[in-house]
Design a protein around this motif. Structure first.
Motif, PDB file in Angstrom:
ATOM      1  N   LYS A  85       0.999  -1.277  -0.101  1.00 52.03           N
ATOM      2  CA  LYS A  85      -0.294  -0.115  -0.275  1.00 52.03           C
ATOM      3  C   LYS A  85       0.810   1.476  -0.001  1.00 52.03           C
ATOM      4  CE  LYS A  85      -4.087  -1.716   2.380  1.00 52.03           C
ATOM      5  NZ  LYS A  85      -4.698  -1.828   3.497  1.00 52.03           N
ATOM      6  N   THR A  86       0.419   2.668  -0.295  1.00 48.97           N
ATOM      7  CA  THR A  86       1.393   3.685  -0.746  1.00 48.97           C
ATOM      8  C   THR A  86       0.929   4.229  -0.470  1.00 48.97           C
ATOM      9  OG1 THR A  86       2.327   2.109  -2.988  1.00 48.97           O
ATOM     10  CG2 THR A  86       2.463   4.803  -2.897  1.00 48.97           C
ATOM     11  N   TYR A  87       2.116   4.994   0.355  1.00 51.75           N
ATOM     12  CA  TYR A  87       1.293   6.507   1.193  1.00 51.75           C
ATOM     13  C   TYR A  87       2.394   7.412   0.671  1.00 51.75           C
ATOM     14  CZ  TYR A  87      -2.016   3.114   3.698  1.00 51.75           C
ATOM     15  OH  TYR A  87      -2.716   2.304   3.899  1.00 51.75           O
ATOM     16  N   LEU A 145       5.492   8.310  11.168  1.00 47.60           N
ATOM     17  CA  LEU A 145       5.513   7.351  10.849  1.00 47.60           C
ATOM     18  C   LEU A 145       5.511   6.545  12.738  1.00 47.60           C
ATOM     19  CD1 LEU A 145       8.102   6.187   7.784  1.00 47.60           C
ATOM     20  CD2 LEU A 145       5.392   6.133   8.501  1.00 47.60           C
ATOM     21  N   ILE A 146       6.507   6.824  13.133  1.00 49.90           N
ATOM     22  CA  ILE A 146       6.852   6.606  14.681  1.00 49.90           C
ATOM     23  C   ILE A 146       5.753   6.451  15.423  1.00 49.90           C
ATOM     24  CG2 ILE A 146       8.274   6.071  16.736  1.00 49.90           C
ATOM     25  CD1 ILE A 146       9.181   4.504  14.013  1.00 49.90           C
ATOM     26  N   THR A 147       5.470   8.535  15.573  1.00 44.51           N
ATOM     27  CA  THR A 147       4.122   8.574  15.679  1.00 44.51           C
ATOM     28  C   THR A 147       2.681   8.076  15.608  1.00 44.51           C
ATOM     29  OG1 THR A 147       4.879  10.948  16.080  1.00 44.51           O
ATOM     30  CG2 THR A 147       2.495  10.384  16.246  1.00 44.51           C
ATOM     31  N   ARG A 148       2.588   7.263  14.801  1.00 41.82           N
ATOM     32  CA  ARG A 148       1.515   6.840  14.179  1.00 41.82           C
ATOM     33  C   ARG A 148       1.230   5.192  14.597  1.00 41.82           C
ATOM     34  NH1 ARG A 148       1.652  11.236  11.440  1.00 41.82           N
ATOM     35  NH2 ARG A 148      -0.204  12.169  10.395  1.00 41.82           N
ATOM     36  N   GLY A 149       2.827   4.592  15.395  1.00 43.09           N
ATOM     37  CA  GLY A 149       2.541   3.645  15.717  1.00 43.09           C
ATOM     38  C   GLY A 149       3.662   2.739  14.795  1.00 43.09           C
ATOM     39  N   ALA A 150       3.950   2.679  13.917  1.00 42.37           N
ATOM     40  CA  ALA A 150       5.393   2.347  13.386  1.00 42.37           C
ATOM     41  C   ALA A 150       6.118   1.527  14.617  1.00 42.37           C
ATOM     42  CB  ALA A 150       5.855   2.869  12.176  1.00 42.37           C
ATOM     43  N   ASP A 151       6.470   0.252  14.301  1.00 39.56           N
ATOM     44  CA  ASP A 151       8.006  -0.029  15.088  1.00 39.56           C
ATOM     45  C   ASP A 151       8.986   0.683  14.374  1.00 39.56           C
ATOM     46  OD1 ASP A 151       9.665  -1.461  16.813  1.00 39.56           O
ATOM     47  OD2 ASP A 151       9.110  -3.137  16.619  1.00 39.56           O
ATOM     48  N   PRO A 168      -1.805   6.762   6.990  1.00 40.13           N
ATOM     49  CA  PRO A 168      -3.105   6.771   7.961  1.00 40.13           C
ATOM     50  C   PRO A 168      -3.000   7.616   9.229  1.00 40.13           C
ATOM     51  CG  PRO A 168      -1.833   4.702   7.840  1.00 40.13           C
ATOM     52  CD  PRO A 168      -1.280   5.941   6.594  1.00 40.13           C
ATOM     53  N   ASP A 169      -4.063   6.871  10.136  1.00 37.66           N
ATOM     54  CA  ASP A 169      -4.051   8.006  11.327  1.00 37.66           C
ATOM     55  C   ASP A 169      -2.917   7.401  12.285  1.00 37.66           C
ATOM     56  OD1 ASP A 169      -5.463  10.070  10.502  1.00 37.66           O
ATOM     57  OD2 ASP A 169      -6.925   9.044  10.690  1.00 37.66           O
TER      58      ASP A 169
END
Length: 246
Positions: free
Chosen positions: A130-132, A182-188, A153-154
């Motif tokens: 998926k591309t963002y 990215l990290i703020t949104r949950g990415a590891d 994405p949120d």
């Protein structure tokens, strides 16, 4: 004639929290230090030489960067993509196989403009993605980035694989700003891969100081920056060269 059977699940295996067979893959040992990978591949070096040449026309430059991106994405996916064990029928019998888990698509994040070019061929490598898009402009005086487009994405699943592309890692300001989002949104951070054509020590230092688990895949690490913040010898302005706006 359409096939009567493509793949089917293999022997029983433990289930995850969503009732799915647990994926394998992506099991590289976690490191507290950022890893920078420069694959010693002759095709990468060939296309890098074409991209560096100031006389390379825009269409050929785009092709070179896209080819570099394809090879680097291939390397970045090694032991990173989640896979599942399946069975399929060959003309001679049944075979145990592994396929990439398409229920966990890679989140591809190109940093505009030139990040688009680097991932033009990524779809040839990734079975599911998926591309963002995100866009930043850098102030030529302060060298600080300002975001002008954010299609992230949120929320991002902490188990999601995230692939970020930017052809030039010069000061590192833009990439760190993107990683912050990215990290703020949950990415590891340990599941984030950065793909770049050329990187410079200041950018690598800035990224590693804040996000040590990230991995960077680059065609080359150049030694220094100019006073204007461009990588030397580098590629010049990758966006202008790719889109013919010099």
């Amino acid at each position: 004639m359409a096939s009567k059977m493509a793949f089917r699940r293999a022997r029983a295996r433990p289930l995850d929290g969503k009732g799915r067979v647990k994926a394998t893959g992506g099991s590289l040992p976690q490191s507290k230090q950022m890893l920078v990978v420069v694959p010693p591949h002759p095709l990468i070096q060939h296309w890098l030489a074409i991209a560096r040449n100031e006389f390379t026309p825009s269409p050929a430059f785009r092709t070179a960067v896209a080819e570099i991106g394809k090879h680097l994405v291939y390397e970045a996916c090694r032991e990173w993509l989640p896979t599942v064990e399946m069975e399929c029928k060959t003309p001679m019998g049944m075979a145990d196989v592994q396929v990439v888990d398409q229920e966990q698509p890679v989140l591809v994040v190109p940093i505009l403009r030139a990040g688009l070019v680097l991932l033009e061929s990524a779809r040839d490598v990734l079975p599911a993605s998926k591309t963002y898009h995100v866009g930043y402009v850098r102030d030529e005086t302060t060298l600080l980035p300002t975001m002008y487009l954010n299609k992230l994405p949120d929320e991002i699943d902490p188990q999601a694989r995230v692939l970020v592309s930017d052809p030039m890692l010069a000061t590192g300001g833009t990439m760190v700003a993107c990683l912050d989002e990215l990290i703020t949104r949950g990415a590891d951070p340990s599941l984030v891969r950065i793909v770049s054509v050329v990187a410079a020590p200041p950018a690598l230092k800035k990224i590693s100081e804040k996000y040590q688990g990230v991995r960077v895949y680059a065609a080359m690490i150049d030694p220094e920056l100019s006073e204007q913040g461009y990588i030397v010898p580098g590629l010049g302005d990758a966006g202008d060269r790719a889109f013919g706006t010099e």
